[in-house]
Motif scaffolding. Structure first.
Motif, short mmCIF file in Angstrom:
data_model
loop_
_atom_site.label_atom_id
_atom_site.label_comp_id
_atom_site.label_asym_id
_atom_site.label_seq_id
_atom_site.Cartn_x
_atom_site.Cartn_y
_atom_site.Cartn_z
N LEU A 297 0.78 -1.22 -0.06
CA LEU A 297 0.02 -0.07 -0.08
C LEU A 297 1.03 1.17 0.15
CD1 LEU A 297 -2.71 -1.10 2.52
CD2 LEU A 297 -2.80 -1.20 -0.05
N GLY A 298 2.07 1.11 0.59
CA GLY A 298 2.98 2.13 0.34
C GLY A 298 3.95 2.34 1.56
N ILE A 299 4.93 3.18 1.65
CA ILE A 299 5.74 3.34 2.69
C ILE A 299 5.14 4.19 3.84
CG2 ILE A 299 8.14 4.10 3.13
CD1 ILE A 299 8.96 3.51 0.23
N ILE A 300 5.68 3.35 5.05
CA ILE A 300 5.27 3.88 6.46
C ILE A 300 6.15 5.00 6.79
CG2 ILE A 300 4.41 3.56 8.80
CD1 ILE A 300 3.54 0.71 7.79
N CYS A 301 7.26 4.63 6.81
CA CYS A 301 8.45 5.28 7.40
C CYS A 301 9.78 5.00 6.65
CB CYS A 301 8.50 5.42 8.63
SG CYS A 301 9.73 6.46 9.44
N GLU A 302 10.44 6.27 6.23
CA GLU A 302 11.72 5.80 5.67
C GLU A 302 12.83 6.49 6.13
OE1 GLU A 302 13.66 4.78 1.17
OE2 GLU A 302 11.97 6.35 1.42
N ASP A 303 14.01 6.10 6.58
CA ASP A 303 14.93 7.00 7.13
C ASP A 303 16.51 6.29 6.74
OD1 ASP A 303 16.74 8.22 8.75
OD2 ASP A 303 15.88 7.93 10.71
N ASN A 304 16.99 7.06 5.70
CA ASN A 304 18.18 6.54 4.97
C ASN A 304 19.60 6.96 6.05
OD1 ASN A 304 16.95 5.15 2.77
ND2 ASN A 304 16.51 7.27 1.72
N MET A 305 19.21 7.75 6.94
CA MET A 305 20.44 8.19 7.69
C MET A 305 20.15 8.07 9.23
SD MET A 305 22.30 10.06 5.47
CE MET A 305 23.32 10.92 6.47
N TYR A 306 19.64 6.98 9.46
CA TYR A 306 19.17 6.53 10.92
C TYR A 306 20.62 6.08 11.51
CZ TYR A 306 17.76 3.30 14.66
OH TYR A 306 17.17 2.96 16.19
N ASP A 307 20.60 6.52 12.95
CA ASP A 307 21.62 6.46 13.78
C ASP A 307 21.29 5.80 15.00
OD1 ASP A 307 23.68 7.09 15.37
OD2 ASP A 307 24.03 8.99 15.39
N PHE A 308 21.74 4.49 14.97
CA PHE A 308 21.27 3.72 16.27
C PHE A 308 21.54 4.38 17.61
CE2 PHE A 308 21.72 0.07 18.81
CZ PHE A 308 20.54 -0.62 18.78
N THR A 309 22.60 5.47 17.68
CA THR A 309 22.83 6.02 19.00
C THR A 309 21.90 7.03 19.37
OG1 THR A 309 24.64 7.22 18.01
CG2 THR A 309 25.29 5.08 18.90
N LEU A 310 21.14 7.55 18.42
CA LEU A 310 20.22 8.74 18.64
C LEU A 310 18.88 7.95 18.27
CD1 LEU A 310 19.84 11.51 19.00
CD2 LEU A 310 19.80 11.81 16.33
N GLN A 311 18.19 7.56 19.63
CA GLN A 311 16.82 7.20 19.66
C GLN A 311 15.91 8.18 19.18
OE1 GLN A 311 16.55 3.66 19.78
NE2 GLN A 311 18.66 3.69 19.56
N GLU A 312 15.00 8.17 18.43
CA GLU A 312 14.03 9.30 18.02
C GLU A 312 12.68 8.48 17.67
OE1 GLU A 312 16.15 13.06 16.00
OE2 GLU A 312 16.01 11.41 14.90
N ILE A 313 11.50 9.41 17.83
CA ILE A 313 10.27 9.03 17.60
C ILE A 313 9.99 9.65 16.22
CG2 ILE A 313 8.01 9.24 17.84
CD1 ILE A 313 9.04 8.87 20.96
N ARG A 314 9.36 8.79 15.14
CA ARG A 314 8.88 9.41 14.13
C ARG A 314 7.31 9.80 13.96
NH1 ARG A 314 13.75 9.43 13.84
NH2 ARG A 314 15.07 8.70 12.40
N ASP A 315 7.13 10.93 13.98
CA ASP A 315 5.72 11.35 13.80
C ASP A 315 5.08 10.84 12.42
OD1 ASP A 315 5.51 12.46 16.17
OD2 ASP A 315 6.25 14.39 15.35
N MET A 316 4.16 10.28 12.32
CA MET A 316 3.42 9.68 11.08
C MET A 316 2.72 11.02 10.43
SD MET A 316 4.34 6.57 11.38
CE MET A 316 3.70 5.77 10.09
N LYS A 317 2.83 11.16 9.18
CA LYS A 317 2.25 12.02 8.40
C LYS A 317 0.58 11.99 8.37
CE LYS A 317 6.15 12.82 5.30
NZ LYS A 317 7.06 13.16 6.03
N LYS A 318 0.38 10.60 8.35
CA LYS A 318 -1.37 10.54 8.39
C LYS A 318 -1.66 9.21 9.27
CE LYS A 318 -1.48 7.96 4.10
NZ LYS A 318 -1.98 7.56 3.11
N ILE A 319 -2.92 9.06 9.89
CA ILE A 319 -3.03 7.98 10.57
C ILE A 319 -3.25 6.87 9.55
CG2 ILE A 319 -4.96 7.21 11.89
CD1 ILE A 319 -5.87 9.92 12.83
N LEU A 320 -2.82 5.60 9.87
CA LEU A 320 -2.72 4.46 9.03
C LEU A 320 -3.52 3.39 10.09
CD1 LEU A 320 -1.23 3.00 6.91
CD2 LEU A 320 0.50 2.23 8.49
N THR A 321 -4.28 2.71 9.23
CA THR A 321 -4.87 1.53 9.75
C THR A 321 -4.43 0.38 9.36
OG1 THR A 321 -7.04 2.95 9.65
CG2 THR A 321 -7.34 0.70 9.97
N ILE A 322 -4.09 -0.49 10.38
CA ILE A 322 -3.62 -1.82 10.23
C ILE A 322 -4.71 -2.74 10.53
CG2 ILE A 322 -1.89 -3.40 10.76
CD1 ILE A 322 -0.17 -1.03 11.56
#
Length: 67
Positions: A7-32
């Motif tokens: 259906l699409g990509i939920i979240c993509e992070d090509n610069m993820y830093d394992f030592t920097l734990q962050e929360i990603r805000d969703m652009k829209k509500i996703l129903t699973i």
């Protein structure tokens, strides 16, 4: 993935830093829904290593903790 269709990509992070734990805000509500599948893909750059790189289950559980 629902009924075999991505259906699409939920979240993509090509610069993820394992030592920097962050929360990603969703652009829209996703129903699973029941029966849906979530595909998690991780790529590791290990060309600078001469031996085997081991990754633990704990590592993957941290990555998909938000699910």
């Amino acid at each position: 993935i629902r009924n075999g269709e991505q259906l699409g990509i939920i979240c993509e992070d090509n610069m993820y830093d394992f030592t920097l734990q962050e929360i990603r805000d969703m652009k829209k509500i996703l129903t699973i829904k029941t029966g849906d599948e979530i595909l998690v893909e991780c790529s590791f750059q290990t060309l600078d290593r001469s031996g085997i790189t081991f990754v633990s289950l704990h590592f993957y559980l941290q990555i998909i903790h938000c699910i």
